[in-house]
Design a protein around this motif. Structure first.
Motif, mmCIF file in Angstrom:
data_model
loop_
_atom_site.group_PDB
_atom_site.id
_atom_site.type_symbol
_atom_site.label_atom_id
_atom_site.label_comp_id
_atom_site.label_asym_id
_atom_site.label_seq_id
_atom_site.Cartn_x
_atom_site.Cartn_y
_atom_site.Cartn_z
ATOM 1 N N TRP A 94 -50.778 66.515 86.191
ATOM 2 C CA TRP A 94 -49.433 66.571 86.739
ATOM 3 C C TRP A 94 -49.070 65.220 87.353
ATOM 4 O O TRP A 94 -49.916 64.526 87.927
ATOM 5 N N TYR A 95 -47.776 64.865 87.286
ATOM 6 C CA TYR A 95 -47.349 63.508 87.651
ATOM 7 C C TYR A 95 -47.626 63.093 89.101
ATOM 8 O O TYR A 95 -47.840 61.904 89.350
ATOM 9 N N PRO A 96 -47.677 64.007 90.124
ATOM 10 C CA PRO A 96 -48.022 63.511 91.462
ATOM 11 C C PRO A 96 -49.407 62.866 91.532
ATOM 12 O O PRO A 96 -49.692 62.100 92.454
ATOM 13 N N PHE A 97 -50.256 63.173 90.555
ATOM 14 C CA PHE A 97 -51.621 62.630 90.552
ATOM 15 C C PHE A 97 -51.814 61.581 89.454
ATOM 16 O O PHE A 97 -52.946 61.247 89.101
ATOM 17 N N SER B 81 -48.653 66.713 80.879
ATOM 18 C CA SER B 81 -48.244 65.398 80.360
ATOM 19 C C SER B 81 -47.779 64.446 81.443
ATOM 20 O O SER B 81 -47.418 63.299 81.156
ATOM 21 N N GLY B 82 -47.785 64.883 82.701
ATOM 22 C CA GLY B 82 -47.160 64.118 83.770
ATOM 23 C C GLY B 82 -47.711 62.724 83.986
ATOM 24 O O GLY B 82 -46.997 61.841 84.474
ATOM 25 N N ALA B 83 -48.970 62.473 83.631
ATOM 26 C CA ALA B 83 -49.565 61.152 83.838
ATOM 27 C C ALA B 83 -49.371 60.232 82.639
ATOM 28 O O ALA B 83 -49.815 59.079 82.675
ATOM 29 N N TYR C 88 -44.251 80.932 90.712
ATOM 30 C CA TYR C 88 -45.587 81.497 90.537
ATOM 31 C C TYR C 88 -46.442 81.096 91.739
ATOM 32 O O TYR C 88 -46.579 79.908 92.050
ATOM 33 N N SER C 89 -47.022 82.090 92.401
ATOM 34 C CA SER C 89 -47.860 81.820 93.568
ATOM 35 C C SER C 89 -49.273 81.452 93.146
ATOM 36 O O SER C 89 -49.834 82.053 92.234
ATOM 37 N N THR C 90 -49.821 80.461 93.811
ATOM 38 C CA THR C 90 -51.180 80.004 93.485
ATOM 39 C C THR C 90 -52.008 80.027 94.766
ATOM 40 O O THR C 90 -52.291 78.993 95.368
ATOM 41 N N HIS C 91 -52.393 81.233 95.172
ATOM 42 C CA HIS C 91 -53.138 81.408 96.420
ATOM 43 C C HIS C 91 -54.462 80.647 96.414
ATOM 44 O O HIS C 91 -54.961 80.263 97.465
ATOM 45 N N LYS C 92 -55.024 80.479 95.217
ATOM 46 C CA LYS C 92 -56.349 79.855 95.099
ATOM 47 C C LYS C 92 -56.264 78.411 94.598
ATOM 48 O O LYS C 92 -57.261 77.848 94.153
ATOM 49 N N GLY C 93 -55.058 77.809 94.668
ATOM 50 C CA GLY C 93 -54.916 76.460 94.133
ATOM 51 C C GLY C 93 -54.954 76.462 92.615
ATOM 52 O O GLY C 93 -54.743 77.496 91.969
ATOM 53 N N SER C 94 -55.224 75.318 92.020
ATOM 54 C CA SER C 94 -55.334 75.229 90.567
ATOM 55 C C SER C 94 -56.053 73.938 90.198
ATOM 56 O O SER C 94 -56.522 73.202 91.067
ATOM 57 N N SER C 95 -56.114 73.692 88.909
ATOM 58 C CA SER C 95 -56.616 72.410 88.421
ATOM 59 C C SER C 95 -55.833 72.027 87.185
ATOM 60 O O SER C 95 -55.256 72.869 86.501
ATOM 61 N N TYR C 96 -55.787 70.735 86.921
ATOM 62 C CA TYR C 96 -55.174 70.204 85.708
ATOM 63 C C TYR C 96 -56.314 69.568 84.920
ATOM 64 O O TYR C 96 -56.841 68.522 85.300
ATOM 65 N N ASN C 97 -56.720 70.245 83.868
ATOM 66 C CA ASN C 97 -57.931 69.850 83.167
ATOM 67 C C ASN C 97 -57.615 68.894 82.024
ATOM 68 O O ASN C 97 -56.850 69.224 81.116
#
Length: 401
Positions: free
Chosen positions: A52-55, A85-87, A27-36
């Motif tokens: 997400w787990y990288p953060f 759930s990554g964090a 899935y392309s995310t040209h505008k970035g995203s957020s994890y709320n």
């Protein structure tokens, strides 16, 4: 970074400005995203979802600035996918006994991801949790878009934490629907629906009808990705109902790939034929090897008819055509018509293969397609224009060209 929504709820998520693909490369995310992620402070303190787990380390460090982690009474996991759930692994090192509220499927998936036997509390639709002045009520939203998905409703503040439903992959520090560019917002919202939720449209309709029947006041919809809906929040709910019911605009999409431009010339001539018969219909043409696949899928979602073309290669079709047809097949579009076209040198199987793929994808095949030998001459292009004109006529018919 945190963002105070009101005296009770604080956004404690992460804006990912650099994200360009999601679900791996799917899935392309040209505008970035957020994890709320949201922190609710009442007599009890509740954390809804993580990031997400990288953060993960950044998330926990920022959360510590907001609150003593030991004062978090409950964690609500509306969805177990890794971007939500990554964090948890990092957070549960700090507060390992904190109860995690999720669906029965959520428990299985979280254990499958992280192999930890945390203090899980299974919930189902109608279960509630009193936290002081406010109350949390859980609504299972199975297959929107995973088996474990659920909504959480905060009464008192009248906020629906909707998880993946009604969201967008759209990074913005403006946070609210009335502050951002409306064209960008709704383009990202329909792209999100078309590429992720289309296969589950019947569940979308059923769940929205169920939630609306509860007559719950909704002052705000807090999504798991993108911006929050505070200005007329039910507008996106109404859009989902529209999109879920075999959505179509007055549009035909032409998708092709080509080796030596013969199939490209066919695509353009077909478009000319359509336009000559109806100047008002929207025609969009995409080379599937050069355009973003998710943007193409969004246009397929909006279309009444899709025409797909490929050169023949090795008794088959070009790889980008095969890939986009596989995506189309998996998404289960309903109520759309289709046909195939393509150039060839000596064997010419592409049109038959594409027609079979479109038929398997549930499209109504309006003709046996059109193929032209080598590079089409003017007579061949004229046949393509006629094919386009005839295809247009079949939008309202069920007969073959």
């Amino acid at each position: 970074m945190s963002f105070k929504i009101n005296d009770t709820v604080t956004w404690v998520g992460k804006i990912d400005w650099e994200l360009r693909t999601f679900h791996g490369e799917e899935y392309s995310t040209h505008k970035g995203s957020s994890y709320n992620s949201y922190l609710i402070k009442d007599e009890k303190t509740v954390l809804i979802d993580t990031v997400w787990y990288p953060f993960a380390k950044e998330f926990v460090a920022n959360l510590k600035k907001e609150i003593d982690l030991n004062k978090i009474d409950y964690i609500i996991m509306n969805h177990s996918e890794s971007d939500h759930s990554g964090a948890l692994l990092e957070l549960m090192k700090e507060i390992p006994n904190t109860p995690i509220y999720c669906t029965k499927s959520g428990v299985k998936i979280l254990k499958g991801h992280y192999h930890k036997d945390w203090n899980f509390v299974e919930v189902k639709t109608g279960d509630s949790l009193n936290i002081g002045k406010n109350k949390l009520t859980f609504v299972e939203a199975r297959m929107l878009h995973w088996p474990d998905s659920m909504f959480t409703y905060l009464s008192g503040e009248n906020i629906l934490f909707s998880n993946d439903a009604f969201g967008q992959h759209y990074a913005s520090e403006l946070m609210y629907n009335d502050k951002v560019d409306q064209g960008e917002l709704f383009q990202e919202a329909i792209k999100y629906y078309a590429n992720i939720l289309t296969p589950f449209s019947k569940f979308v309709v059923k769940k929205i009808e169920e939630v609306l029947s509860l007559n719950l006041p909704v002052n705000m919809i807090c999504t798991s990705h993108g911006i929050m809906w505070r200005d007329n929040p039910l507008q996106i709910v109404n859009k989902y109902m529209e999109w879920a019911k075999d959505y179509q605009e007055n549009q035909i999409t032409i998708i092709y790939d080509t080796m030596w431009n013969g199939t490209r010339r066919m695509a353009e001539a077909i478009a000319e034929g359509i336009k000559s018969s109806n100047k008002d219909i929207v025609i969009k043409i995409f080379n599937s090897s050069k355009n973003d696949k998710n943007d193409i899928i969004t246009e397929v979602f909006k279309s009444k008819m899709v025409l797909v073309g490929s050169s023949t290669i090795n008794n088959g079709i070009l790889s980008s055509t095969a890939a986009i047809l596989e995506m189309i097949k998996g998404l289960g579009f309903k109520g759309k018509k289709g046909a195939a076209f393509g150039s060839y040198g000596w064997s010419g199987e592409s049109v038959k293969i594409i027609s079979e793929e479109l038929n398997e994808a549930g499209f109504e095949i309006i003709s046996e397609g059109i193929k032209e030998l080598w590079n089409p001459d003017e007579e061949g292009l004229s046949r393509c224009r006629e094919f386009g004109s005839n295809a247009l006529e079949k939008i309202q018919e069920n007969t073959y060209i």
